[in-house]
Design a protein around this motif. Structure first.
Motif, mmCIF file in Angstrom:
data_model
loop_
_atom_site.group_PDB
_atom_site.id
_atom_site.type_symbol
_atom_site.label_atom_id
_atom_site.label_comp_id
_atom_site.label_asym_id
_atom_site.label_seq_id
_atom_site.Cartn_x
_atom_site.Cartn_y
_atom_site.Cartn_z
ATOM 1 N N ALA A 49 -1.636 -1.355 -2.253
ATOM 2 C CA ALA A 49 -1.975 -0.071 -1.621
ATOM 3 C C ALA A 49 -0.869 0.949 -1.862
ATOM 4 O O ALA A 49 0.287 0.586 -2.038
ATOM 5 N N SER A 57 -0.416 3.578 0.343
ATOM 6 C CA SER A 57 -0.009 4.160 1.622
ATOM 7 C C SER A 57 -0.159 3.115 2.718
ATOM 8 O O SER A 57 -0.865 2.118 2.556
ATOM 9 N N THR A 58 0.502 3.384 3.840
ATOM 10 C CA THR A 58 0.374 2.463 4.971
ATOM 11 C C THR A 58 -1.063 2.456 5.489
ATOM 12 O O THR A 58 -1.576 1.412 5.885
ATOM 13 N N VAL A 59 -1.724 3.606 5.440
ATOM 14 C CA VAL A 59 -3.122 3.676 5.898
ATOM 15 C C VAL A 59 -3.991 2.789 5.012
ATOM 16 O O VAL A 59 -4.790 1.987 5.501
ATOM 17 N N GLY A 60 -3.830 2.911 3.691
ATOM 18 C CA GLY A 60 -4.599 2.082 2.763
ATOM 19 C C GLY A 60 -4.323 0.604 2.953
ATOM 20 O O GLY A 60 -5.235 -0.233 2.911
ATOM 21 N N TRP A 101 -3.278 -0.913 5.731
ATOM 22 C CA TRP A 101 -3.832 -1.410 6.988
ATOM 23 C C TRP A 101 -5.353 -1.454 6.976
ATOM 24 O O TRP A 101 -5.958 -2.244 7.693
ATOM 25 N N GLU A 102 -5.997 -0.640 6.142
ATOM 26 C CA GLU A 102 -7.454 -0.761 5.981
ATOM 27 C C GLU A 102 -7.798 -2.113 5.364
ATOM 28 O O GLU A 102 -8.751 -2.778 5.784
ATOM 29 N N LYS A 159 -7.110 -4.823 7.965
ATOM 30 C CA LYS A 159 -8.196 -4.824 8.953
ATOM 31 C C LYS A 159 -9.424 -5.548 8.408
ATOM 32 O O LYS A 159 -10.049 -6.349 9.110
ATOM 33 N N ASN A 191 4.545 -3.673 8.453
ATOM 34 C CA ASN A 191 4.386 -2.279 8.861
ATOM 35 C C ASN A 191 5.646 -1.472 8.562
ATOM 36 O O ASN A 191 5.578 -0.365 8.031
ATOM 37 N N GLY A 221 5.906 1.416 5.578
ATOM 38 C CA GLY A 221 6.339 2.785 5.886
ATOM 39 C C GLY A 221 7.467 3.232 4.969
ATOM 40 O O GLY A 221 7.467 4.350 4.461
ATOM 41 N N GLN A 244 6.051 3.907 1.470
ATOM 42 C CA GLN A 244 5.350 5.182 1.391
ATOM 43 C C GLN A 244 6.357 6.334 1.392
ATOM 44 O O GLN A 244 6.214 7.283 0.634
#
Length: 187
Positions: free
Chosen positions: A68, A70-73, A75-76, A79, A110, A114, A117
């Motif tokens: 990924a 980004s952290t958002v990508g 964590w998606e 999840k 996490n 971060g 990123q």
């Protein structure tokens, strides 16, 4: 079951891909998916790896940035694995192996995601500053329009019945460039 995923952004990074594949096999991955594609493109092999993953399985990557941007990508993906009852293991996260099966592993992932990123955003910022400076000095030329140089080849392959995805992969250009060449835009 351990399921490996390896990725490099370009076909020129063959040694990097081979190193990832070696590390995943050494980690005990029984099934390994790999691709040479930018992380912003549709990553079919990642999708297949995630689809293949079942309850109790662990998706294994060598580094977070192979999975990924980004952290958002990230964590998606975590999840999606959680919803299946699966986990993520990163073999080289600050020199350590981290697994999302534990709370400590999630915390470390996490934090490092971060930092990764942040590092990428700082690199892009420096790159933009360098380009702006080069443009101001009149020395910035940009990259060569490689896709335009391959337009005739694109049209020939298209006439032979190849799909835009097959053409893009074979020529090492983006699918959008393939469509523009087929339509004669920017030629």
């Amino acid at each position: 079951m351990l399921i490996g995923y390896a990725r490099t952004s370009t076909t020129e990074q063959e040694a990097g891909l081979q190193a990832q594949l070696r590390d995943l096999k050494e980690a005990g991955c029984e099934e390994v998916y790999s691709e040479q594609i930018s992380s912003v493109d549709v990553r079919a092999q990642l999708r297949e790896a995630l689809t293949f993953t079942r309850k109790g399985d662990t998706l294994v990557v060598t580094k977070v940035d192979r999975l990924a941007r980004s952290t958002v990508g990230l964590w998606e993906i975590v999840k999606e694995l959680d919803e299946k009852g699966a986990a993520l293991r990163v073999l080289n996260l600050g020199g350590e192996t981290v697994d999302t099966k534990s709370a400590t592993g999630r915390l470390i992932l996490n934090i490092f995601a971060g930092f990764a990123q942040f590092e990428r955003e700082m690199m892009l910022e420096r790159q933009r500053e360098g380009i702006a400076k080069a443009k101001a000095e009149g020395v910035y030329k940009g990259r060569k329009p490689t896709a335009r140089a391959k337009a005739d080849e694109v049209r020939k392959m298209h006439a032979e019945g190849k799909t835009p995805t097959e053409i893009a992969r074979a020529l090492g250009i983006g699918r959008g460039s393939v469509y523009r060449a087929i339509e004669g835009v920017g030629a």
